[in-house]
Design a protein around this motif. Structure first.
Motif, PDB file in Angstrom:
ATOM      1  N   PHE A  58      27.244 -71.303  11.174  1.00 30.53           N
ATOM      2  CA  PHE A  58      28.789 -71.370  10.878  1.00 30.53           C
ATOM      3  C   PHE A  58      29.643 -71.249  12.033  1.00 30.53           C
ATOM      4  O   PHE A  58      29.181 -70.518  13.217  1.00 30.53           O
ATOM      5  CB  PHE A  58      29.221 -70.537   9.811  1.00 30.53           C
ATOM      6  CG  PHE A  58      28.407 -70.632   8.726  1.00 30.53           C
ATOM      7  CD1 PHE A  58      28.701 -71.567   7.540  1.00 30.53           C
ATOM      8  CD2 PHE A  58      27.213 -69.820   8.295  1.00 30.53           C
ATOM      9  CE1 PHE A  58      28.212 -71.593   6.348  1.00 30.53           C
ATOM     10  CE2 PHE A  58      26.550 -69.862   7.142  1.00 30.53           C
ATOM     11  CZ  PHE A  58      26.983 -70.833   6.107  1.00 30.53           C
ATOM     12  N   GLN A  59      30.781 -72.033  12.465  1.00 27.30           N
ATOM     13  CA  GLN A  59      31.592 -71.919  13.387  1.00 27.30           C
ATOM     14  C   GLN A  59      32.937 -71.700  12.987  1.00 27.30           C
ATOM     15  O   GLN A  59      33.440 -72.321  12.109  1.00 27.30           O
ATOM     16  CB  GLN A  59      31.205 -73.133  14.388  1.00 27.30           C
ATOM     17  CG  GLN A  59      31.747 -73.181  15.518  1.00 27.30           C
ATOM     18  CD  GLN A  59      31.037 -74.026  16.592  1.00 27.30           C
ATOM     19  OE1 GLN A  59      30.141 -74.144  16.417  1.00 27.30           O
ATOM     20  NE2 GLN A  59      31.926 -74.310  17.733  1.00 27.30           N
ATOM     21  N   GLY A  60      33.547 -71.200  13.814  1.00 25.29           N
ATOM     22  CA  GLY A  60      35.070 -70.881  13.655  1.00 25.29           C
ATOM     23  C   GLY A  60      35.785 -72.367  13.834  1.00 25.29           C
ATOM     24  O   GLY A  60      35.428 -73.006  14.658  1.00 25.29           O
ATOM     25  N   LEU A  61      36.986 -72.322  13.023  1.00 25.62           N
ATOM     26  CA  LEU A  61      37.588 -73.929  13.499  1.00 25.62           C
ATOM     27  C   LEU A  61      38.896 -73.677  13.984  1.00 25.62           C
ATOM     28  O   LEU A  61      39.936 -72.907  13.132  1.00 25.62           O
ATOM     29  CB  LEU A  61      37.566 -74.459  11.803  1.00 25.62           C
ATOM     30  CG  LEU A  61      38.512 -75.952  11.666  1.00 25.62           C
ATOM     31  CD1 LEU A  61      37.988 -76.928  12.650  1.00 25.62           C
ATOM     32  CD2 LEU A  61      38.320 -76.006  10.171  1.00 25.62           C
ATOM     33  N   GLY A  62      39.353 -74.182  14.946  1.00 27.86           N
ATOM     34  CA  GLY A  62      40.713 -74.203  15.456  1.00 27.86           C
ATOM     35  C   GLY A  62      41.092 -72.807  15.876  1.00 27.86           C
ATOM     36  O   GLY A  62      40.317 -71.980  16.135  1.00 27.86           O
ATOM     37  N   PRO A  98      39.377 -70.169   8.852  1.00 27.57           N
ATOM     38  CA  PRO A  98      38.996 -71.348   8.520  1.00 27.57           C
ATOM     39  C   PRO A  98      37.445 -71.578   9.219  1.00 27.57           C
ATOM     40  O   PRO A  98      37.200 -71.347  10.451  1.00 27.57           O
ATOM     41  CB  PRO A  98      39.784 -72.337   8.928  1.00 27.57           C
ATOM     42  CG  PRO A  98      40.901 -71.898   9.966  1.00 27.57           C
ATOM     43  CD  PRO A  98      40.680 -70.385   9.746  1.00 27.57           C
ATOM     44  N   ILE A  99      36.285 -71.969   8.507  1.00 25.98           N
ATOM     45  CA  ILE A  99      35.233 -71.869   8.862  1.00 25.98           C
ATOM     46  C   ILE A  99      34.162 -73.475   8.607  1.00 25.98           C
ATOM     47  O   ILE A  99      34.585 -74.076   7.582  1.00 25.98           O
ATOM     48  CB  ILE A  99      34.287 -71.087   8.180  1.00 25.98           C
ATOM     49  CG1 ILE A  99      34.637 -69.568   8.638  1.00 25.98           C
ATOM     50  CG2 ILE A  99      32.545 -71.268   8.433  1.00 25.98           C
ATOM     51  CD1 ILE A  99      34.496 -69.099   9.742  1.00 25.98           C
ATOM     52  N   ALA A 100      33.631 -73.815   9.498  1.00 25.85           N
ATOM     53  CA  ALA A 100      32.749 -75.294   9.479  1.00 25.85           C
ATOM     54  C   ALA A 100      31.461 -74.887   9.270  1.00 25.85           C
ATOM     55  O   ALA A 100      30.668 -73.878  10.224  1.00 25.85           O
ATOM     56  CB  ALA A 100      32.975 -76.124  10.665  1.00 25.85           C
ATOM     57  N   GLN A 101      30.838 -75.486   8.451  1.00 23.25           N
ATOM     58  CA  GLN A 101      29.197 -75.444   8.160  1.00 23.25           C
ATOM     59  C   GLN A 101      28.786 -76.390   8.832  1.00 23.25           C
ATOM     60  O   GLN A 101      29.078 -77.587   8.762  1.00 23.25           O
ATOM     61  CB  GLN A 101      28.867 -75.501   6.772  1.00 23.25           C
ATOM     62  CG  GLN A 101      27.512 -75.258   6.364  1.00 23.25           C
ATOM     63  CD  GLN A 101      27.099 -75.460   4.891  1.00 23.25           C
ATOM     64  OE1 GLN A 101      27.252 -74.632   4.274  1.00 23.25           O
ATOM     65  NE2 GLN A 101      26.625 -76.400   4.437  1.00 23.25           N
TER      66      GLN A 101
END
Length: 318
Positions: A58-62, A98-101
């Motif tokens: 998972f990575q943070g978004l923005g 907000p999180i990106a998988q």
């Protein structure tokens, strides 16, 4: 993996109820605030990515998080016999990331899903705290708070918690204000959206930038999903052993919020400022890169809605 778990005992006096639960007349005030992606990613690595794999992480978004104050008039389980036991009022103050998988195969990486991560939560009653932590894995803490009783007078917001301001052998647990959101005296003309659907595009424009090359339409879908029809939440749930050295349970969970009805929505007029204080127990500047002292917030909004919080399902370990 879930099939190997023993049945949970709902013994007498155990306050844990079964999901899903219905949230009626949820009055939410929201503010977008600047964060530092590197600090946010470190927090994600110490929570969600603690059980990540080489194939999924998972990575943070923005560069913005969402801060919300939500007064929920009525919450009750929808599952018998808990649905017959009563209902409660609950107030949540949450910082959403907000999180990106990200899924990886060989040398290729792709975004497979976008989530909202309620990374910091405080609530106003112990029943909400116990159920939220033990069933879903919400990282909840008790608090005192201030927020408007009516959207017609959206003035001051604040949250205070019993904690340690400074870590030391002489520090005593006391109540301290962690942050506040106040409206500047000088107001601006009311800023209304042409339609509720525009809100996702407004916020997607705010977040647009260095976000792993995510397609703008996918980003807009994430923000539209916050109010219609579903908000996907991702959670880090863990319980320690008796020495607090090892986890007897540790997983990443997914729980959707299904929006049932929108009663009212509007952008708030005027400028608002977030004021953050340093508390060693809750170092939000270190956790998310929020600025100590005063900082601007963006796109202040209000929404009144009904929604169902569904059960949580385990994503990792698979």
């Amino acid at each position: 993996m879930a099939s190997h778990h023993p049945f949970y005992s709902h013994f007498l006096s155990n306050p844990v109820a079964k999901p899903p639960c219905r949230m009626s007349n949820a009055n939410m005030y929201g503010f977008f605030v600047k964060i530092e992606p590197l600090k946010v990613q470190h927090f994600i690595d110490s929570t969600l990515n603690f059980v990540a794999t080489d194939e999924l992480y998972f990575q943070g978004l923005g560069e913005y998080a969402l801060l919300t104050f939500t007064d929920i008039e009525k919450i009750a389980s929808l599952t018998p016999p808990f649905s017959e036991q009563g209902w409660m009022q609950e107030t949540d103050i949450i910082i959403w990331l907000p999180i990106a998988q990200v899924e990886k195969q060989d040398n290729d990486e792709s975004i497979s899903h976008l989530y909202w991560y309620p990374a910091f939560i405080c609530v106003n009653n112990v029943y909400a705290l116990i159920n939220g932590r033990e069933t879903w894995g919400y990282n909840k803490y008790l608090c005192d708070y201030q927020m408007p009783s009516s959207v017609d007078m959206p003035t001051d917001f604040s949250v205070s918690l019993e904690c340690f301001k400074h870590f030391s052998t002489t520090s005593k647990l006391q109540s301290y204000q962690l942050f506040s959101v106040t409206k500047n005296a000088a107001t601006q003309p009311e800023s209304m959206l042409a339609a509720l659907e525009d809100f996702g595009e407004q916020v997607a424009n705010l977040l647009d930038g260095d976000h792993l090359g995510i397609d703008f339409s996918l980003l807009k879908q994430l923000l539209n999903g916050f109010v219609n029809p579903q908000m996907d939440q991702i959670l880090f749930k863990q319980f320690p052993d008796g020495n607090a050295d090892k986890a007897v349970y540790q997983a990443v969970l997914h729980s959707p919020s299904e929006i049932k009805r929108i009663h009212q929505f509007k952008l708030l007029s005027g400028d608002y400022q977030l004021y953050l204080q340093q508390l060693d127990s809750f170092p939000l500047a270190q956790m998310f890169g929020l600025q100590l002292g005063s900082q601007a917030v963006h796109l202040p909004f209000y929404i009144k809605m009904d929604f169902d919080q569904l059960q949580a399902t385990q994503l990792l370990p698979a």
